[in-house]
Design an enzyme around this catalytic site. Sequence first.
Site, mmCIF file in Angstrom:
data_model
loop_
_atom_site.group_PDB
_atom_site.id
_atom_site.type_symbol
_atom_site.label_atom_id
_atom_site.label_comp_id
_atom_site.label_asym_id
_atom_site.label_seq_id
_atom_site.Cartn_x
_atom_site.Cartn_y
_atom_site.Cartn_z
ATOM 1 N N GLU A 1 0.883 -1.173 -0.074
ATOM 2 C CA GLU A 1 -0.103 0.039 -0.019
ATOM 3 C C GLU A 1 1.026 1.425 0.076
ATOM 4 O O GLU A 1 1.687 1.401 1.026
ATOM 5 C CB GLU A 1 -1.086 -0.041 1.128
ATOM 6 C CG GLU A 1 -1.981 -1.190 1.008
ATOM 7 C CD GLU A 1 -2.748 -0.989 -0.327
ATOM 8 O OE1 GLU A 1 -2.960 0.092 -0.726
ATOM 9 O OE2 GLU A 1 -2.970 -2.324 -0.880
ATOM 10 N N CYS B 1 -1.796 9.138 3.982
ATOM 11 C CA CYS B 1 -1.725 8.748 2.264
ATOM 12 C C CYS B 1 -3.004 9.414 1.961
ATOM 13 O O CYS B 1 -3.133 9.472 0.791
ATOM 14 C CB CYS B 1 -1.665 7.334 2.505
ATOM 15 S SG CYS B 1 -2.711 6.669 3.501
#
Length: 522
Positions: free
Chosen positions: A304, A338
């Site tokens: 990720e 993020c």
Amino acid sequence: MDRQECLSYLVGMSAISQSLPEFRNEPLADFSMPANRRAMETALEKVHAELGREYDLLVGGERIKTAEKLRSLNPSHPAEVVGVHQKATPELAARAVESAYSYFAEWSATSATDRIRKLLAAARLIREHKFEFDAWLVYEAGKTWPEADADVAEAIDFCEYYAREMTRLSGPQPVVQMPGEKDEMRYLPLGVGIVIPPWNFPLAILVGMTVAALVTGNTVVIKPSSETPTVGAKFAELLLEAGFPDRSFSFLPGSGSAIGDLLVAHPKTRFIAFTGSRDVGLRINELAAKTQPGQRWIKRVIAEMGGKDAIIVDSDADLEKAADGVVASAFGYQGQKCSACSRAIVDERVYDTFLGLVKKKTEALTVGPSEDPANYMGPVISDGSKEGKPVTGGAPAPGDGYFIKPTVIADIKSDARIFQEEIFGPVLAVTRAKDFDHALALANDSQYGLTGALYSNNPEHIREARDKFFVGNLYLNRKCTGAMVGAHPFGGFNMSGTDSKAGGPDYLLLFLQAKSIAERVA
Ligand code: NAP
């Protein structure tokens, strides 16, 4: 599974399922309540007295000290050392993988019920020490009280959610029965996993990847971020207290550039669970794809990575709400999520009004040491020069910490670097769109595809965004940060990663492989 095994499995599992209430997200602490404020102040004091302690490296139950040390600093007051850690050598990294490999057969043969119980014990222990973990996150990661508490709550959620998921996945899975056969499918663990988390969710992401691997029956080597190893060390101790055997995991602080390649390339490594930047994720993916001498499997990479997340503001949007959502998404935890909004793409008919609101709301934000609850924003994690990730445009804010004023840069074109590259700090680019279709095209003009949001009152535009806004996590008329375990399985498209959907029903499958068994019975 024969009949007897099946029966005892069902009895054990049904006991644990019945004792488990339906999953609910851990409530966030309301710090306006005096009792919570006092509890947090007490925890901050307790943890402050522990700053600067030294922690061991753990390899398969052995506590080890190395010659070279890693010091994590308090980004609000960088003169303050939070924890002193051992720097793993390549030799220790190899030992950690070997140790995990040698224990895998035993750990994978334990009953799922037992592993689930240990995981629930870990959840209970984190909950019991919630304010202390909050305090560690304040000191080591520069999180404000509410941001720290959200990180800890998410860690608890991962434990509780994956414990329930494992009750679903550990039994025989339903398959079609062929005439004259007994057909079965069951899930098996993979082997040795390397867990590599980032610093920005030093507890939640580290916990999520680690417990997903352990509860499914894998053994792991945890390599915490070099910025936040103390949070990792506290969790490693908690795993032991929860009953996870000391050989089921190693805790291996050390520089990613010094030991990362070795851990990833080791022929006994079966999978890598990584969360971090695009460049490191791509490097891991490439290295893991190369077969090493003696390697007997194709390595699995769960990666990720970064984001360049956009919020579209439509011409008929509630501009107050949109500006609130954009400012919270852009500057919560100093823009170091993020999922942070780093691009606001605004219909030109409302652009000037919206920009005025964002400016006013941004200027009202307070920046300073994160232990002081009066500050909305704390420091960024480091001075930037170390990692080559300077935050452009941000003026320093007063104080001895790494404080940067939230920065809004208007009239950004889509070919500008600030529109395309992840900055990972409190910087928001604002871009003018001709209309909704143009806004959507601009939002999708990115190599990333993690989160995105639309503020609109137009049902047709909302429908189009559902279909065409190409992100792993789409939010409508709300901010683009704050994914909740269970409700918003999390993971991105394209260069944002492998879309693993952490905190969702697909996640544990990434740590398992399915075996089909067909027995002729007639
Ligand atoms: P990073 O620099 O990529 O580091 C992440 C981890 O990788 C750290 O533990 C680091 O160790 C390790 N590492 C470095 N080089 C390595 C190598 N060659 N092999 C193996 N591991 C290596 O990222 P970060 O600065 O910690 O975190 C911020 C990034 O994470 C941002 O891009 C953000 O968008 C992304 N992120 C993504 C998600 C998501 O769910 N998509 C969530 C959170 C954060 P050292 O610390 O020792 O260098």
